[in-house]
Motif scaffolding. Sequence first.
Motif, PDB file in Angstrom:
ATOM      1  N   ILE A  65       0.573  -0.926   0.290  1.00  0.00           N
ATOM      2  CA  ILE A  65       0.332  -0.078   0.027  1.00  0.00           C
ATOM      3  C   ILE A  65       0.569   1.389   0.064  1.00  0.00           C
ATOM      4  O   ILE A  65       0.640   2.363  -0.648  1.00  0.00           O
ATOM      5  CB  ILE A  65      -1.240  -0.096   1.479  1.00  0.00           C
ATOM      6  CG1 ILE A  65      -1.710  -0.950   0.977  1.00  0.00           C
ATOM      7  CG2 ILE A  65      -2.377   1.666   1.508  1.00  0.00           C
ATOM      8  CD1 ILE A  65      -2.942  -0.894   2.007  1.00  0.00           C
ATOM      9  N   ASN A  66       2.242   1.366   0.583  1.00  0.00           N
ATOM     10  CA  ASN A  66       2.439   2.368   0.965  1.00  0.00           C
ATOM     11  C   ASN A  66       3.453   2.585  -1.217  1.00  0.00           C
ATOM     12  O   ASN A  66       3.698   3.900  -1.152  1.00  0.00           O
ATOM     13  CB  ASN A  66       3.534   2.416   1.830  1.00  0.00           C
ATOM     14  CG  ASN A  66       3.483   2.015   3.706  1.00  0.00           C
ATOM     15  OD1 ASN A  66       2.184   2.928   3.782  1.00  0.00           O
ATOM     16  ND2 ASN A  66       3.630   1.529   4.040  1.00  0.00           N
ATOM     17  N   ARG A  67       4.134   1.379  -1.090  1.00  0.00           N
ATOM     18  CA  ARG A  67       4.624   1.739  -2.445  1.00  0.00           C
ATOM     19  C   ARG A  67       3.541   2.087  -3.419  1.00  0.00           C
ATOM     20  O   ARG A  67       3.677   2.949  -3.931  1.00  0.00           O
ATOM     21  CB  ARG A  67       5.215   0.474  -2.460  1.00  0.00           C
ATOM     22  CG  ARG A  67       6.374   0.494  -2.120  1.00  0.00           C
ATOM     23  CD  ARG A  67       6.999  -1.296  -2.864  1.00  0.00           C
ATOM     24  NE  ARG A  67       7.875  -1.280  -1.456  1.00  0.00           N
ATOM     25  CZ  ARG A  67       9.222  -1.944  -2.601  1.00  0.00           C
ATOM     26  NH1 ARG A  67       8.939  -2.842  -3.535  1.00  0.00           N
ATOM     27  NH2 ARG A  67      10.841  -2.632  -1.240  1.00  0.00           N
ATOM     28  N   GLY A  68       2.117   1.895  -3.284  1.00  0.00           N
ATOM     29  CA  GLY A  68       1.377   2.125  -4.505  1.00  0.00           C
ATOM     30  C   GLY A  68       1.060   3.289  -4.341  1.00  0.00           C
ATOM     31  O   GLY A  68       0.904   4.736  -5.358  1.00  0.00           O
ATOM     32  N   TYR A  69       1.006   3.891  -2.599  1.00  0.00           N
ATOM     33  CA  TYR A  69       0.850   5.408  -2.660  1.00  0.00           C
ATOM     34  C   TYR A  69       2.008   6.616  -3.568  1.00  0.00           C
ATOM     35  O   TYR A  69       1.991   7.412  -3.494  1.00  0.00           O
ATOM     36  CB  TYR A  69      -0.061   5.994  -1.297  1.00  0.00           C
ATOM     37  CG  TYR A  69      -1.313   5.875  -0.998  1.00  0.00           C
ATOM     38  CD1 TYR A  69      -1.332   6.755  -1.022  1.00  0.00           C
ATOM     39  CD2 TYR A  69      -2.055   4.807  -0.647  1.00  0.00           C
ATOM     40  CE1 TYR A  69      -3.568   6.919  -0.923  1.00  0.00           C
ATOM     41  CE2 TYR A  69      -2.669   4.502  -1.014  1.00  0.00           C
ATOM     42  CZ  TYR A  69      -3.337   5.992  -0.365  1.00  0.00           C
ATOM     43  OH  TYR A  69      -5.375   5.984  -0.646  1.00  0.00           O
ATOM     44  N   TYR A  70       3.023   6.083  -2.796  1.00  0.00           N
ATOM     45  CA  TYR A  70       3.980   6.221  -3.826  1.00  0.00           C
ATOM     46  C   TYR A  70       3.709   6.784  -4.826  1.00  0.00           C
ATOM     47  O   TYR A  70       4.739   7.815  -5.753  1.00  0.00           O
ATOM     48  CB  TYR A  70       5.736   5.715  -2.829  1.00  0.00           C
ATOM     49  CG  TYR A  70       6.703   6.190  -3.653  1.00  0.00           C
ATOM     50  CD1 TYR A  70       7.203   7.226  -3.815  1.00  0.00           C
ATOM     51  CD2 TYR A  70       7.278   5.554  -4.913  1.00  0.00           C
ATOM     52  CE1 TYR A  70       8.747   8.146  -4.079  1.00  0.00           C
ATOM     53  CE2 TYR A  70       8.425   5.700  -5.290  1.00  0.00           C
ATOM     54  CZ  TYR A  70       8.776   7.261  -5.037  1.00  0.00           C
ATOM     55  OH  TYR A  70      10.345   7.451  -5.668  1.00  0.00           O
ATOM     56  N   ALA A  71       3.739   5.739  -5.619  1.00  0.00           N
ATOM     57  CA  ALA A  71       4.281   5.583  -7.478  1.00  0.00           C
ATOM     58  C   ALA A  71       2.971   6.489  -7.673  1.00  0.00           C
ATOM     59  O   ALA A  71       3.324   7.449  -8.942  1.00  0.00           O
ATOM     60  CB  ALA A  71       3.653   4.887  -8.231  1.00  0.00           C
ATOM     61  N   ARG A  72       1.565   6.377  -7.064  1.00  0.00           N
ATOM     62  CA  ARG A  72       0.728   7.527  -7.222  1.00  0.00           C
ATOM     63  C   ARG A  72       0.826   9.119  -7.330  1.00  0.00           C
ATOM     64  O   ARG A  72       1.430  10.095  -7.860  1.00  0.00           O
ATOM     65  CB  ARG A  72      -0.404   7.696  -6.622  1.00  0.00           C
ATOM     66  CG  ARG A  72      -2.208   8.579  -6.263  1.00  0.00           C
ATOM     67  CD  ARG A  72      -3.010   7.736  -4.986  1.00  0.00           C
ATOM     68  NE  ARG A  72      -3.944   9.299  -5.229  1.00  0.00           N
ATOM     69  CZ  ARG A  72      -4.912   8.477  -4.142  1.00  0.00           C
ATOM     70  NH1 ARG A  72      -5.012   6.966  -3.986  1.00  0.00           N
ATOM     71  NH2 ARG A  72      -5.392   9.552  -3.391  1.00  0.00           N
ATOM     72  N   VAL A  73       1.525   8.954  -5.823  1.00  0.00           N
ATOM     73  CA  VAL A  73       1.900  10.906  -5.412  1.00  0.00           C
ATOM     74  C   VAL A  73       2.589  11.164  -5.924  1.00  0.00           C
ATOM     75  O   VAL A  73       3.266  12.511  -6.801  1.00  0.00           O
ATOM     76  CB  VAL A  73       2.563  10.951  -4.251  1.00  0.00           C
ATOM     77  CG1 VAL A  73       2.624  12.251  -3.674  1.00  0.00           C
ATOM     78  CG2 VAL A  73       1.237  10.224  -3.491  1.00  0.00           C
TER      79      VAL A  73
END
Length: 310
Positions: A42-50
Motif C-alpha cells: 500500500i505504501n509503495r502504491g501511494y508513493y507511485a501515485r503521488v
Amino acid sequence: MITNDDCTNCKRAAIRLGYWKDPYIDLFSKGKPTIERKTPEINRGYYARVVSIKIIIGQFLDYVESQGKQCQIVNLGCGFDTLFWRLTENSKNASTIKHFVDADLHGITSRKIYHIRHRPELLSSLGEDIKFNPMELQSNVYKLIPADLRDTNNLSTKLFNECLLDRDLPTLFLAECVLIYMTVENSNNLISWISSNFTNAFFINYEQINIFDRFGQIMVDNLRQRDVELLDLDSCKDLDSQKSRFTNNGWDNVDAWDMYHVYRHGIPREDLDRIERIEFLDEANLLEQLLTHYCLVIAKKGLADFNIEF
Ligand SMILES: C[S@@+](CC[C@H](N)C(=O)[O-])C[C@H]1O[C@@H](n2cnc3c(N)ncnc32)[C@H](O)[C@@H]1O
C-alpha cells in the motif's frame, strides 16, 4: 468524508516512513494525527501515485513555461491534498500558476478551510489578499470552493464568475480517485463540460481499473461494507473503458497506463532503489496485483505540441 480521511491517512503513513516528503499533510489535522501502519505494498502504491502525478504536472508546468505562458490548475475532489503547497514551495513553479482551484463537497472544504485558517504555515503561502467564509476561500492564486461535481452549472459559475478562470489559458484538471464516486452519466457530463468549456485543457485521472475481476470485486465489497458506494464501475472496467470515456466526450488525445507499468517505467530507477529499501516486500506479486488495479489516464484538448514523456 470516509474516503478523504482514508486516503489522507494512507498518505501520512507512507510519508512518516520517508517514502516522499510532505511537510503540509499533518497540518490538516487538529493536533498530531495518529497514524495506523499500512502494508509495504500500500505504501509503495501511494508513493507511485503521488510521485507519478507530480512528474506529469512538472512536465505540464515546464511546457507552459517554455511557451512563455501561465496556467490554471483545478484539483477536482481535492480532499486534503496538499498539492498547491507542494507545487508553490518551489518558487519556479509558483509564478507559472495563475490560478489554483481546490474543489470538493462543502463538508470537506469547510474542514480544509478550518485547518488553513489555523495554520500560519499554510496561510502564509496565500499572500495578503485572502477572503473567506466557513466553506470557501479566495486568494490571489489559491481558491478553495465548495462544488458538487455532478452539477456543472454551479461549477461553471464558481470557476468562471468567482475564481475568474480564463477559458483559453492552459488548464490542468486533476481527479485522483474521484470520478468513480459519481454515476457514469455524471462523470461523462463533467468530462464533456470541461472539454467544451476550455480550449487548452489537460486532464490527469488516477483511478481503479480491472474492477470486475476477483481482486477488483474484493476492493468494491470492502468499501461497500463501510458504506462507500462506487458508482461509475463501468468506466473502471479496463484501460480501454478509461480511455473511451475521454475520447467519447470531446478530448483529442488520450493515453493510459496501469500503475504497474508506471511503477516500472515512469519513475526514475534511483528513486525506486531508495524506496524499495524502506521496507521489505514479502510477496512481490501482491504489489503487482494492487498496481494492476489502478491506472493513470492523461487526456488533452488542444495543446497539440505538448507531449508527456513517460
Ligand atoms: C478518495 S478521496 C480523494 C481525495 C484527493 N483527490 C486525494 O487524492 O487526496 C475522494 C474525494 O472526492 C470527493 N468527491 C466525491 N464525490 C464528489 C462530488 N460529487 N463532488 C465533489 N467532490 C466529490 C470526496 O469528497 C473526497 O474528498
